[in-house]
Scaffold this active site. Structure first.
Site, short mmCIF file in Angstrom:
data_model
loop_
_atom_site.label_atom_id
_atom_site.label_comp_id
_atom_site.label_asym_id
_atom_site.label_seq_id
_atom_site.Cartn_x
_atom_site.Cartn_y
_atom_site.Cartn_z
N LYS A 122 0.85 -1.19 0.00
CA LYS A 122 0.00 0.00 0.00
C LYS A 122 0.89 1.24 0.00
O LYS A 122 1.98 1.23 0.59
CB LYS A 122 -0.88 -0.04 1.26
N SER B 283 -9.76 1.69 2.90
CA SER B 283 -8.86 2.48 2.08
C SER B 283 -7.84 1.66 1.31
O SER B 283 -7.27 2.15 0.34
CB SER B 283 -8.13 3.50 2.94
N SER C 51 -9.92 -0.73 6.97
CA SER C 51 -9.31 -0.48 5.66
C SER C 51 -8.64 -1.68 5.00
O SER C 51 -8.29 -1.61 3.83
CB SER C 51 -8.31 0.66 5.75
#
Lengths: 486, 471
Positions: free
Chosen positions: A75, A150, A174
């Site tokens: 990420k 997210s 997330s």
């Protein structure tokens, strides 16, 4: 069936395929699919191929770790030395840290092959990944829908087989919610189980890094590799899990006490509710003991989460002033003007909204009514979880009240969007571990996720329950066609 | 009109730990800009602070030396404000759970100035303004500080100075800081208001920031008290604001106010765990403390019998006091040791700093060897002083300058015959003495000293000379 990490590791060791060939297969797939899916925002093919060559060397020498030569993704809020790490925010555009996050250091040492950085909501603030400054990633199962967020890019990359596994971060859901939307497995470890050093902070007391993978076993293998205390993160804990968690997944669930709290099912889409109930039945039929429990403070978890996360974020994001790194406005009259313009231009609306919320709840005169009260309720929620785990080994709940939204669906109503975190935020508030595993599809063919929640450092039980379900439930969602043909 | 001064002092002291408060960077003063830095102390994204336990220990030392209660549970808070020298846009400090509370410093008058609290925090970087541009040096960012807050118990400029002076001395003694006000390792902010004598209410106060010398503290308090008195006398009201003391003009003027009001939005730093200091640790630290300066002063006067003036000259420099005590431990006498330090050694040290450092070329043992010769009257004090000077200059031991044969001393018979010789050689001077011109005796003294290389006991010689001259 797609090959898991273990199978790939065997093929690499049997010289059926080299790490370079494996990496090239993923690079080809990314080049083909990523323009449409937008899972990756930064690609590192050159370093990936070099890392793959080194991995092949390690494999040749023998005794290579399990993750050696396996292509993966990080990420975009996990720091990578010399590689862009931007939190998908304009304010960190082109930012290249000169240090590695602890998790990446560990994986790199194991010979992991980094394909690139994945898309996410700006600074991990959002539930759809649509607040990314690079535009939203699309759900590979149906590109009219969001990936969730997210860690949307990390989920999409694994779903579309553009990475064998990825790391995400989970502050209020997330990892688990996008895993659920994309039909993959996502594990949020216990707070402190994995070092946060090098994870760009959103809500420091809630943030935790964890794996997204195609199976529970893969998630367990990756968790094994990244867990452990770190002297650079005071909140990390060197918990002794005994042996490798991936090696003790096969446990009979007979007698396992599974808690079901009705509070987790209030306001949940009926299709989701029935799939979770079906899963609970499966557990019960295999000898698990179902306990109906209550978590009355759960209804307060959402406001508590948004107060605490935003308060911490408002402080954590103060450092983006254009002075030392990242974006700086092009014209300004003085230092204050520069900071104001840089932040006004560099942050997106959702980030600004949360900074303002957080600043407000910490302001003198409001502190007691909001932040302090939220901390007190947090303690109460923790007490309720502690009490529940005296009688239960795990809790089962939906991961999200809904399946993936259509793109641009709820962009105008932040509160409605915040409501979609209702099942995941209590876990972060309590700091306990939870996994999301696919447990079916809705009528539109979109994946549904089931959440299994454990006690602090109870990852082993969580993974065992999830693995049992995965193995016993059979095919609950359709395969994704495409991606690297491996 | 007469007013009563109500004054409290906040003091920031840089701790002399080797590394910074939240990372492993050196705390060394100076260095090329931005060379003592890392991701943590420059607030790079993803970096996390780790609390340096030495900082906690030093702060507890300070607390114990200032008679504070040590809080066994404590935590760090974030103080949020935006300034270019503050890389995270928050300072990690302590708000509602300071490490130490409720202590005091006793003034010479016996009055106690209360210490409200002592907390630990990080220093910010430094802005450097050069040819119209501003540069930032983060070398100082993350250097550990303690902030010592006094009660508003100070009621005169003299007391303010004495408080700061005593604080500085105690902190230096316990070895947690060099407390150099010029270099900024000790900085004082003075809060001051006036009120009519007997009025229980406080007046409006101002804060004078960053005073960088002890004497300026006294001057600043006087100047600000006068300024406020003039305002009140004219029927005006004092405005609560931040002031700056200008040593050039000896005046206090308002600083340009930062536009934001003081809402620091303190909250517990989630990156740093709450910490406990157990009683055992506190006791260990208490036992490790040296004798505190004012206890030492009392002992020098009451037990060792030094005069107040001499005792004060020795105790105020820790290194000097140690050297003094080490010399006594070698068996030298209190009086000669003290006098030789104050008269001879100090004459080689012009500044306070030199006395503070006390870098001398002889050891306490070597010094004691010399003092003992004087104690045993083998040499007189004048020879002891001149020999000490030679030892200090060369770093060589006493044997290099005084040979065994010099030490025998002058026997009474030898001295008597020398005195006779002196009179015979100076008949005119002897006659003058006989006739009442007493000063003429110096001529005979000179003769005797010259012959003995300064070793003769001059008082004995005087008695003998007078006896012989009268005969």
């Amino acid at each position: 069936m797609r090959a898991g990490i273990y199978e790939l590791a065997i093929r690499l060791r049997n010289r059926e395929i080299s790490a370079v060939e494996l990496t090239k297969a993923y690079i080809d797939a990314i080049e083909k699919l990523n323009p449409a899916i937008n899972a990756y925002v930064y690609l590192t093919f050159d370093t990936a191929l070099k890392a793959a060559e080194q991995a092949d060397q390690m494999l040749k020498e023998g005794d290579a770790p399990l993750l050696c030569g396996i292509p993966m993704a990080l990420k975009d809020n996990i720091c990578t030395d010399g590689i862009a790490t931007t939190c998908c925010s304009k304010i960190l555009k082109d930012f290249k840290p000169y240090y590695d996050a602890a998790v990446w250091e560990k994986l790199k040492a194991q010979g992991a092959v980094l394909l690139g950085k994945t898309n996410m909501d700006e600074f991990a603030m959002g539930s759809t990944s649509e607040t990314s400054c690079y535009g939203a990633p699309l759900n590979p199962r149906n590109t009219n829908y969001v990936t969730g967020g997210s860690s949307g890019g990390s989920a999409a990359a694994v779903c579309a087989n553009l990475a064998v596994y990825s790391l995400g971060s989970d502050t209020g859901g997330s990892i688990r919610q996008p895993a659920s939307f994309c039909g993959v497995v996502g594990l949020k470890p216990t707070y402190g189980a994995v070092s946060r050093y090098g994870l760009i902070a959103y809500g420091s007391s809630l943030d935790q890094i964890g794996p997204l993978a195609n199976s529970v076993k893969d998630a367990a293998i990756v968790f094994d590799a990244i867990k452990g205390g770190d002297k650079r993160d005071q909140t990390s804990v060197d918990y002794d899990y005994g042996s490798s968690l991936a090696e003790c997944l096969d446990r009979d669930i007979k007698g396992m006490r599974i808690g079901v709290a009705e509070e987790f099912f209030e306001g949940i889409n009926t299709e989701i509710k029935s799939k979770i109930e079906k899963a609970i039945k499966l557990f019960e039929n295999n000898g698990a003991v179902i306990e109906n429990i209550r978590l009355p403070a759960l209804k307060l978890a959402l406001p508590v989460y948004y107060i605490i996360a935003c308060a911490e974020a408002s402080s954590n994001l103060g450092r983006y002033d254009g002075i030392r790194y990242g974006y700086r406005t092009s014209s300004y009259t003085g230092i204050e003007d520069m900071i104001v313009r840089t932040r006004s231009e560099g942050f997106g609306d959702e980030v600004k909204r949360r900074i303002m919320l957080g600043t407000y709840v910490l302001s003198s005169g409001y502190y007691d009514a909001y932040y302090k009260k939220a901390c007190l309720i947090r303690e109460e929620i923790n007490r309720e979880f502690d009490a529940v785990f005296e009688n239960c080994d795990v809790l089962v709940a939906p991961t999200a009240p809904n399946t993936a939204f259509p793109l641009n669906h709820k962009g105008d109503s932040p509160v409605e969007m915040y409501l979609s975190d209702i099942c995941t935020v209590p876990v972060n508030i309590a700091g306990v571990p939870a996994i999301s595993v696919p447990c079916g599809e809705d009528s539109r063919g979109l994946p549904i996720g089931m959440q299994i929640i454990g006690r602090r450092f109870g990852e082993a039980t969580v993974l065992q329950a999830a693995h049992f379900y995965e193995q016993s439930a059979g095919k609950v969602i359709g395969d994704y066609e495409g991606g690297a043909g491996i | 009109m007469n007013y009563e001064i109500v004054c409290g002092i906040e003091t920031h002291i840089e701790l002399a730990t080797k590394t910074k408060i939240f990372c492993g960077c050196t705390t060394e003063f100076g260095g090329e800009p931005n060379t003592h830095c890392c991701p943590v102390c420059t607030g790079q994204p993803g970096s996390l602070p780790i609390l340096n336990q030495k900082v906690v220990e030093y702060a507890i030392k300070a607390g114990l030396a200032l008679n504070c209660k040590i809080n066994t549970k404590s935590h760090m808070d974030r103080k949020n404000y935006v300034y270019p020298d503050l890389p995270k846009a928050y300072q990690i400090s302590q708000y509602d759970e300071p490490l130490c509370e409720k202590g005091y410093i006793e003034l010479d008058s016996g009055k106690r100035i209360g210490i409200t609290r002592i907390h630990i925090e990080e220093d910010a970087g430094k802005l450097i303004h050069e040819s119209g541009l501003t540069y930032i040096d983060y070398n100082r960012s993350g250097v550990p500080l303690i902030e010592i807050v006094s009660e508003p118990d100070i009621s005169s400029a003299e007391e303010a100075k004495e408080y700061a002076e005593k604080l500085q001395l105690i902190m230096r003694y316990i070895g947690i800081s060099d407390c150099k006000m010029q270099e900024g390792s000790m900085r004082c902010d003075v809060n001051l208001s006036l009120r009519k004598p007997g009025d229980p209410r406080f007046g409006v106060r101002t804060e004078i920031k960053n005073i960088n010398s002890l004497s300026f503290i006294q001057k600043a308090v006087m100047a600000e008290a006068e300024r406020q008195a003039d305002i009140l006398d004219a029927g005006g009201t004092v405005v609560q604001q931040t002031m700056r003391y200008d040593e050039g003009t000896n005046s206090v003027t308002p600083m340009r106010d930062k536009e934001n009001s003081d809402d620091y939005r303190y909250f517990p730093d989630p990156d740093i765990l709450r910490f406990c200091v157990d009683d055992k640790k506190v006791e260990e630290i208490r036992e490790s403390l040296p004798e505190l300066p004012f206890d030492k002063l009392k002992r020098y006067m009451n037990v060792l019998g030094l005069s107040e003036a001499t005792a004060k000259q020795i105790f105020r420099y820790r290194m000097v006091a140690e050297f003094f005590e080490d010399t006594l431990a070698e068996g030298a006498s209190v009086k000669n040791t003290a006098n030789l330090i104050v008269v001879t050694i100090f004459s080689n040290m012009d500044t306070e700093e030199e006395k503070e450092l006390f870098a001398i070329r002889i050891s306490a043992a070597q010094f004691a060897a010399l003092v003992k010769l004087a104690d045993e009257k083998k040499i007189n004090i004048g020879v002891a002083q001149s020999t000490l000077q030679k030892m200090l200059e060369s770093g060589k031991p006493v044997e290099e300058f005084i040979k065994p044969e010099d030490l025998v001393g002058i026997s009474d018979e030898a001295l008597e015959s020398l005195c006779k010789e002196a009179i015979d050689a100076n008949p005119e001077a002897a006659a003058n003495v006989r006739n009442g011109k007493d000063k003429a005796i110096n001529v005979m003294f000179g003769y005797i000293m010259k012959k003995t290389g300064g070793k003769a006991d001059i008082r004995k010689a005087e008695v003998l000379l007078r006896k012989l001259i009268r005969q």
